[in-house]
Design a protein around this motif. Structure first.
Motif, PDB file in Angstrom:
ATOM      1  N   LYS A  69       0.840  -1.199   0.000  1.00 19.68           N
ATOM      2  CA  LYS A  69       0.000   0.000   0.000  1.00 19.68           C
ATOM      3  C   LYS A  69       0.874   1.249   0.000  1.00 19.68           C
ATOM      4  CE  LYS A  69      -3.708  -2.300   2.573  1.00 19.68           C
ATOM      5  NZ  LYS A  69      -4.668  -2.223   3.690  1.00 19.68           N
ATOM      6  N   PRO A 127      -8.569   9.929   6.903  1.00 18.50           N
ATOM      7  CA  PRO A 127      -7.326  10.520   6.409  1.00 18.50           C
ATOM      8  C   PRO A 127      -6.622   9.613   5.389  1.00 18.50           C
ATOM      9  CG  PRO A 127      -7.319  10.335   8.833  1.00 18.50           C
ATOM     10  CD  PRO A 127      -8.525   9.616   8.329  1.00 18.50           C
ATOM     11  N   ILE A 128      -5.748  10.237   4.618  1.00 17.61           N
ATOM     12  CA  ILE A 128      -4.994   9.534   3.583  1.00 17.61           C
ATOM     13  C   ILE A 128      -3.728   8.978   4.208  1.00 17.61           C
ATOM     14  CG2 ILE A 128      -4.027   9.775   1.250  1.00 17.61           C
ATOM     15  CD1 ILE A 128      -6.935  10.657   1.469  1.00 17.61           C
ATOM     16  N   VAL A 129      -3.840   7.812   4.815  1.00 15.33           N
ATOM     17  CA  VAL A 129      -2.667   7.128   5.361  1.00 15.33           C
ATOM     18  C   VAL A 129      -2.742   5.682   4.892  1.00 15.33           C
ATOM     19  CG1 VAL A 129      -2.328   8.597   7.396  1.00 15.33           C
ATOM     20  CG2 VAL A 129      -3.922   6.673   7.524  1.00 15.33           C
ATOM     21  N   THR A 143      -2.710   2.850   6.211  1.00 13.84           N
ATOM     22  CA  THR A 143      -3.598   1.906   6.898  1.00 13.84           C
ATOM     23  C   THR A 143      -5.054   2.071   6.465  1.00 13.84           C
ATOM     24  OG1 THR A 143      -3.478   3.485   8.720  1.00 13.84           O
ATOM     25  CG2 THR A 143      -2.216   1.450   8.948  1.00 13.84           C
ATOM     26  N   VAL A 191     -19.182  -1.295  15.977  1.00 11.04           N
ATOM     27  CA  VAL A 191     -18.045  -1.880  16.686  1.00 11.04           C
ATOM     28  C   VAL A 191     -18.523  -2.847  17.774  1.00 11.04           C
ATOM     29  CG1 VAL A 191     -16.177  -1.319  18.311  1.00 11.04           C
ATOM     30  CG2 VAL A 191     -16.388  -0.053  16.157  1.00 11.04           C
ATOM     31  N   TYR A 205     -12.356  -7.151  15.838  1.00 10.45           N
ATOM     32  CA  TYR A 205     -12.095  -5.812  16.376  1.00 10.45           C
ATOM     33  C   TYR A 205     -10.599  -5.524  16.436  1.00 10.45           C
ATOM     34  CZ  TYR A 205     -11.883  -2.202  20.023  1.00 10.45           C
ATOM     35  OH  TYR A 205     -11.616  -1.072  20.736  1.00 10.45           O
ATOM     36  N   ARG A 206      -9.824  -6.505  16.870  1.00  7.85           N
ATOM     37  CA  ARG A 206      -8.377  -6.306  17.013  1.00  7.85           C
ATOM     38  C   ARG A 206      -7.647  -6.337  15.678  1.00  7.85           C
ATOM     39  NH1 ARG A 206      -6.026  -6.591  22.096  1.00  7.85           N
ATOM     40  NH2 ARG A 206      -7.601  -6.808  23.722  1.00  7.85           N
ATOM     41  N   PHE A 220      -6.902  -1.694  11.828  1.00  8.51           N
ATOM     42  CA  PHE A 220      -5.714  -0.856  12.031  1.00  8.51           C
ATOM     43  C   PHE A 220      -5.901   0.570  11.533  1.00  8.51           C
ATOM     44  CE2 PHE A 220      -4.313  -5.265  11.826  1.00  8.51           C
ATOM     45  CZ  PHE A 220      -3.696  -5.363  13.057  1.00  8.51           C
ATOM     46  N   GLY A 221      -6.991   0.828  10.788  1.00  4.97           N
ATOM     47  CA  GLY A 221      -7.223   2.165  10.268  1.00  4.97           C
ATOM     48  C   GLY A 221      -8.562   2.688  10.728  1.00  4.97           C
ATOM     49  N   THR A 222      -9.113   3.633   9.987  1.00  2.00           N
ATOM     50  CA  THR A 222     -10.329   4.305  10.438  1.00  2.00           C
ATOM     51  C   THR A 222     -11.435   4.352   9.376  1.00  2.00           C
ATOM     52  OG1 THR A 222      -9.447   6.444   9.721  1.00  2.00           O
ATOM     53  CG2 THR A 222      -9.002   5.799  11.993  1.00  2.00           C
TER      54      THR A 222
END
Lengths: 337, 337, 337, 337
Positions: free
Chosen positions: A95, A130-132, A134, A163, A171-172, A175-177
């Protein structure tokens, strides 16, 4: 609108041949694109469906967002399974938030890697995530890849409730949003706790139906709570475990057309440099070393066709599953919630 | 001081097993490291050699630079050659300026990729060349990879003269600004214009000798012109075409010890998860599926040992070639300029 | 363990003078550091406190993590408030996952920017939150900056319960996945809904007390639910609105020493190139243009001292607030939950 | 074709107001843009000039490259000069290879920074120079910024000869591999060895004339040596020392139109949020706090207009200088080589 591309087959494909070489390959789909002409033939006007913002159409231009918000690639090599001496065929994932055409790592990787199962995704972010890296698709859960074109309406309003439906493991594994990764976690909650052994297609289909039902219910409840009119969601998902693939072309409201989604069971040789023909047209010279009929069985599912041969591509009907089993046969089914 | 690691063998190795898993693998060699204890046994004191700044030694700590200035990886898959139906086995290259331990792309790639020939490099930049991907080693010229630990003294003073010695092809293959990439271009100028077919080791050796001679002469002339005392250069180079490997451990001044460089013809199984033993020690459990004696012939050349078994590692003498032919036999030769 | 550095004063400081120039500045605190010798004087042995993993101590070396997991910088310029003609002094924020010493943008920015209030943070990530810019500290909420050294124990176990305590605004202001950003959202929930006008220090203190209470309660409940022993959390927080600053040095368990945290009300001139003396020692020449007594009132709060003058630095006692009001006076208060 | 934007004035401008806010600001000029309608009025058809590839025109669309190959920003704060107590006003520079619209650092920086002199550049790379930060414009030489829209034809063929014309200082100030940075080094060689004190505009003009002559001669000689027809170069340069600005709109062949270049001495208030009007049109509400006539004297030079008021923008004639002195008066002069 994002875009995605998926290949699954018994014939390994050089990543460069599907992702980089074609004039209309996914990494070049940053703005105006290959005309999705079959989309018109399907004729939204006839069916009087509307397009939600950002959906491909010939009328408003195929895409009014610019897809420069991150590229992601997942593919299966089988190498880890061989070294670990288990049968757990997990994917390799790459990525980046740089424009993929400028990414020398990606270009080199694609030139030297082949696979029988590939997911690629290019993102046009909504302003919420956001653009990251993850947040780039596809997302990995055990041996599975998951990606999405579209968006879950009012995601932040339903996020906490969503959630709370997740299994501990799912859930674990977030890693992103993004909305997509949370939907994926919900899908893998419904799929059960073992993401490493192969499951029947029926399980995938049931998990997806429950996931779609949950999302629609959560959105309805949230709109009701907030006294808002029900918003529309586009939910073109794809999921694979390396040997089978399920995808959806789905709009949450019947009066809206979901983003385009095509499949092909014959375009493989045109992409593959070992076989005759070229994705950009017959006139592009290519030295074939094998006859077309020797190419292995395969299916491509993609937001847009990326070879010139329109007859190789079929538009998947709105609100349908495309199910590709281990035998690589294609089944199109209405999604019945 | 940078550090590099090279593997060549008939046994494919999982990149994770050599680059990520060991406690002292190259991506963890950012500061204090595995004690290069053989280095001491070799005993610079006995030979009364001095260390130039940044060279590994047990006295001053093995490395007083921090290697966070970019990681690079080159490896051969043979996939392009197969799809192109030629025998041109060019490398795949991955470079990043992020700390490699934080690089999820690198970690995923290494978990799912195996190869019979791998070059890896971690950089401690001098302030002269900026930290951008194009300055990361290894450098690609046709089917070859080239990397370096050390630096060419007063490089900016000799750069123009050096560039004028380059062939058109070699010159046009330079994409960054490091001393190493320019030296590589000089090496490939001496090697001739065909970088895609395999050449005898003798050609590589002759090209390297001419390259070293050229550099030393250019530095001498420059020092003379500027009326400066002759500076010292460390020139630990490695070059491969996927089936043979040449490396140097070389200091331009006899009274200085070059950076450490080790080789091993037996450490492979300890790295490889298919075989017994573990790079961090016997006590680390590992389920072997194959016997050690079944491991294929191989050679590792590296700035530092990265398994616990010191008897597996030999320090290459100062100012020597290590030549590894297609038969994977090791020849150590004094460099005679 | 991460590290952070905060400056607030009536004297503008060149960012380069505090963040880049000193030999022990925060961007150089990636591994072994300036000896926190006052820490020893404070003498954990005397008080028989234990160190949790990663906490600074002279015994085990000040830091056994490597801080290469992302740098963040927040500072106030007042420019937006002037152009918008309001009094809303929001911070400028710069974050990167590259090693800061290699970051030419950061170095240029620091060479050409001064401010009266600066927060800087360097991260050693736990494996739970990925290394992406949105996870770098400090975090912005309206006109506030918030940062943290330490970690919330078992964060994933309490995350959902924590999120349910958040106000809509605070929840929507979360862009990453760290424990710190979620704690910050809880703090700003307790602070109220207006994050743009200045509030009395009392409000900040009360919000922080409620935040600490909530976190401890959530962790206790989670440990109880899971039948686990209570884990320890390190909670060294800092928050500013540009004209006042509150920080905590806090360990959730009395028998453990929290990470070090120092303050100074006199080190400013030593950092500032306009005044005599140099952070690395008197012998470093510097042409002062102003007398030390002309330097404005100021306070520095930092994980580690970064000037040579130990008498300028005071270790903040365990489980205390440091409160710096608009008058820039320092108050140290025991945290009483 | 790249694009650039320059502002110089006695009125400080918020970076956000010129670079981010306008619908057609430079960071949004990645593909189809604000209609360069004055370009047509100037009428290339009347003068029967041709467009070289990539040059803006209304006929072929304003730009057929996609400008996603790196953004650069240079601006003057005067802060370093104040802290160093000298008059050396060097620029702050920020460069990134990510799409600028996704770059949260850039967006925050622009929201909180004002300046009286700003250079911004967005790159559409030719395939010759890699996409790395060190190849982004503008380039810094002492107190100067230098940037370019266009390309030097056959640059690699003339590079060595060009490098041999450089002063030691100029040569050592090159950190990347672009044609532009090498041309800049030639310009600063002709300007002399002091890049920190202000020089008369005459010196800048003479240095630019010599630079253009050198480039044209080198290209002619190279074409002759290689028996090739003379290629065309587009050389729209801009250079500033913070208090004066020189730019060129130049095509090496009279029968070709150079890329568009506009200037404005009146658009400032429309950009600036303190004054009435809005770059996207009058209908966009804005609360002015100052009257237009109070805005300070200023000049904008840019590849494309980025306010709606076409009468504020003048197309600079082909093969001309625009010279903006310390008094901020504009002089347009034919370039006479």
């Amino acid at each position: 609108m994002c875009r995605w591309f998926a290949y699954i087959g018994e014939e390994p494909i050089l990543l460069e041949d599907i992702l980089i070489k074609p004039k209309h390959s996914i990494i070049k789909q940053i703005d105006v694109h290959f005309l999705p002409y079959l989309h018109v033939i399907y004729d939204p006007h006839l069916y009087r469906k509307k397009f939600s913002s950002g959906v491909a159409s010939d009328e408003h231009g195929p895409n009014h967002f610019t897809n420069v918000d991150g590229f992601g690639l997942g593919y299966y090599t089988g190498v880890a399974a061989e070294f670990n001496n288990d049968n757990i065929n997990r994917p390799c994932v790459y990525k980046n938030v740089r424009p993929p055409l400028n990414d020398l790592n990606l270009i080199s990787l694609c030139a030297h890697t082949s696979s029988k199962c590939v997911f690629a995704h290019i993102r046009a972010a909504t302003r919420l995530s956001p653009i990251v890296e993850t947040n780039n698709h596809p997302f990995v859960f055990g041996r599975y890849l998951f990606m999405h074109n579209g968006s879950v309406a009012n995601f932040l309003n339903i996020k906490i409730a969503l959630v709370q439906k997740l299994s501990e493991n799912a859930y674990r594994n977030i890693f992103g949003t993004t909305d997509t990764e949370h939907v994926a976690a919900l899908f893998f909650t419904h799929l059960g706790n073992d993401w490493d052994t192969e499951l029947p297609m029926e399980n995938l289909k049931n998990a997806m139906i429950k996931t779609l039902q949950d999302i629609l219910t959560l959105i309805q409840e949230s709109a009701k709570d907030m006294d808002e009119t029900l918003p529309q969601s586009n939910l073109n998902f794809a999921v694979t475990d390396s040997c089978q693939l399920l995808a959806t072309r789905f709009s949450s409201m019947d009066e809206f057309e979901p983003p385009s989604l095509y499949y092909s069971t014959t375009a493989g040789p045109t992409f593959n440099r070992k076989f005759p023909d070229h994705p950009d047209g017959k006139e592009v010279g290519k030295e074939a070393t094998q006859a077309t009929h020797n190419h292995g069985k395969h299916v491509i599912v993609a937001s847009e066709p990326s070879t010139y041969k329109t007859k190789d591509w079929y538009l998947i009907p709105s609100n349908s599953f495309i199910l590709i089993g281990k035998d690589l046969n294609v089944v199109i089914e209405k999604i019945d919630l």
